[in-house]
Design a protein around this motif. Structure first.
Motif, short mmCIF file in Angstrom:
data_model
loop_
_atom_site.label_atom_id
_atom_site.label_comp_id
_atom_site.label_asym_id
_atom_site.label_seq_id
_atom_site.Cartn_x
_atom_site.Cartn_y
_atom_site.Cartn_z
N LEU A 67 0.87 -1.18 0.00
CA LEU A 67 0.00 0.00 0.00
C LEU A 67 0.90 1.22 0.00
CD1 LEU A 67 -2.52 -1.24 2.71
CD2 LEU A 67 -2.78 -1.35 0.23
N SER A 68 1.30 1.65 -1.18
CA SER A 68 2.30 2.71 -1.31
C SER A 68 1.82 4.00 -0.64
CB SER A 68 2.57 2.95 -2.80
OG SER A 68 3.71 3.73 -2.97
N VAL A 69 2.62 4.49 0.29
CA VAL A 69 2.24 5.65 1.11
C VAL A 69 3.26 6.76 0.91
CG1 VAL A 69 1.86 6.48 3.48
CG2 VAL A 69 1.14 4.16 2.82
N ALA A 70 2.78 7.99 0.75
CA ALA A 70 3.69 9.13 0.64
C ALA A 70 4.53 9.24 1.90
CB ALA A 70 2.91 10.41 0.41
N ALA A 71 5.80 9.59 1.74
CA ALA A 71 6.74 9.60 2.86
C ALA A 71 6.25 10.49 4.00
CB ALA A 71 8.12 10.05 2.39
N GLU A 72 5.67 11.65 3.68
CA GLU A 72 5.23 12.55 4.75
C GLU A 72 4.02 12.02 5.52
OE1 GLU A 72 3.49 14.12 0.80
OE2 GLU A 72 5.38 13.28 1.55
N ASP A 73 3.28 11.08 4.91
CA ASP A 73 2.10 10.51 5.58
C ASP A 73 2.42 9.24 6.35
OD1 ASP A 73 0.55 12.53 4.44
OD2 ASP A 73 0.10 11.33 2.65
N LEU A 74 3.63 8.75 6.21
CA LEU A 74 3.97 7.44 6.76
C LEU A 74 3.77 7.33 8.27
CD1 LEU A 74 5.00 4.71 5.71
CD2 LEU A 74 7.32 5.49 6.23
N PRO A 75 4.21 8.30 9.10
CA PRO A 75 4.02 8.15 10.55
C PRO A 75 2.55 7.97 10.94
CG PRO A 75 5.59 9.90 10.08
CD PRO A 75 5.00 9.52 8.77
N GLN A 76 1.67 8.77 10.34
CA GLN A 76 0.26 8.67 10.68
C GLN A 76 -0.34 7.34 10.24
OE1 GLN A 76 1.63 11.32 9.01
NE2 GLN A 76 1.73 12.67 10.80
N VAL A 77 0.07 6.87 9.08
CA VAL A 77 -0.46 5.60 8.56
C VAL A 77 0.04 4.42 9.39
CG1 VAL A 77 -0.52 4.08 6.54
CG2 VAL A 77 -0.72 6.55 6.24
N LEU A 78 1.30 4.47 9.82
CA LEU A 78 1.83 3.43 10.70
C LEU A 78 1.11 3.44 12.04
CD1 LEU A 78 5.65 3.78 10.02
CD2 LEU A 78 4.31 1.71 9.61
#
Length: 323
Positions: free
Chosen positions: A132-143
């Motif tokens: 599920l490719s996630v933009a780098a800046e959104d990664l902390p919230q998605v994790l």
């Protein structure tokens, strides 16, 4: 109507024990209680349910119809609660059907997915893997939201609760068609001069997912952004662009080695002034730090891809390291 809030939940353990053993004495022994305390608990249960719950017989206590409607479910729920409180069970990869969710850029899919999937097919064949490719800046919230389990990429997390393990570090290099040669400053065997780089027509990629903008920063530092003829969203097109034109592409060294092996493209070392390193990290959230399945998959990723790291940062919070 019975009010559940008035029931001492410890009494349910007594109900389950007596139902299982058919004996107040045996239930007391199993619960490490005295027989009077267990008898008192049974009396309170009878008062709450307004039923005898158990009646005596030659073979011990026999559950009433009202007790049989409740006790088996209470026992099952207590077992489930005990298992939950005891913590997660050991992870058995050969038996698991877990569905792992990770984030990789398109380059990450090309470089990391084939060996990872091959290892999973051998060791955990019933598991699933979804990118599920996630933009780098959104990664902390998605994790944090547990929408993905981990990510692999050119990442520099700084947020509290995000863990990062350095897998390896390398430099960017330039890649061209086999017949391409710099026009200025004389031809060198493998290294471009700054003048030659500034004279070339460039193709670069800047995917949003798990990728750092160090190439763009390097171009800005050298004031040669105007030499970029093509900006692609993905790395996949760069090889064909280089093969079919006079374009020089700038890519991670790991990808360049793959292109050289599979398609015969030529690799050039960038001038010292243009040198830009990148770190590839495995990133996850502290909420999954102790989960046996997540620990196992992270260990597999580290075994497959970690190289040349003198002091691995596994399990160390990036937020703490940045203080």
């Amino acid at each position: 109507m019975k009010n559940f809030r008035h029931l001492d939940l410890n009494l349910l353990r007594v109900l389950a024990a007596i139902h299982r053993t058919r004996s107040v004495t045996a239930a007391a022994r199993a619960l490490s209680l005295s027989q009077p305390a267990t008898s008192n608990a049974l009396a309170r249960l009878r008062g709450f349910f307004e039923d005898d719950l158990f009646v005596r017989s030659p073979k011990g206590l026999v559950a009433t119809r009202a007790c049989e409607a409740v006790a088996p479910q209470v026992e099952a729920m207590l077992r489930e609660l005990e298992s939950l409180v005891a913590g997660p069970q050991a992870f058995l990869p050969a038996e698991s059907d877990i569905r792992w969710r990770l984030s990789l850029s398109d380059l990450g899919e090309m470089m990391f997915l084939p060996p990872l999937v091959a290892a999973l097919r051998e060791q955990a064949p019933s598991t699933q893997l979804v990118n599920l490719s996630v933009a780098a800046e959104d990664l902390p919230q998605v994790l944090e939201a547990r929408e993905i389990d981990f990510a692999i990429g050119i990442l520099h997390p700084r947020q509290r609760g995000i863990h990062a393990d350095l897998l390896f570090s390398e430099e960017y290099v330039a890649v061209s068609s086999p017949g391409w040669a710099p026009r200025k400053g004389g031809r060198t065997r493998t290294r471009l001069t700054q003048e030659q780089l500034a004279d070339a027509h460039l193709a670069v990629a800047a995917p949003a997912a798990t990728f750092h903008a160090s190439v763009e920063q390097m171009l800005q530092r050298l004031q040669i952004t105007n030499r970029v003829a093509v900006r692609a969203r993905h790395f996949g097109a760069l090889a064909d662009l280089a093969l079919g034109s006079d374009l020089l592409t700038i890519v991670p060294a790991m990808y360049a080695r793959d292109l050289q092996r599979r398609q015969g493209l030529r690799t050039w070392t960038l001038p010292q002034a243009a040198a830009a390193r990148y770190d590839v990290r495995l990133v996850w959230h502290t909420a999954t730090a102790q989960d046996p399945a997540q620990v196992w998959i992270r260990a597999l990723v580290q075994k497959l891809f970690r190289r040349g790291v003198a002091t691995p940062a596994s399990g160390v919070s990036a937020a703490r390291r940045s203080r």
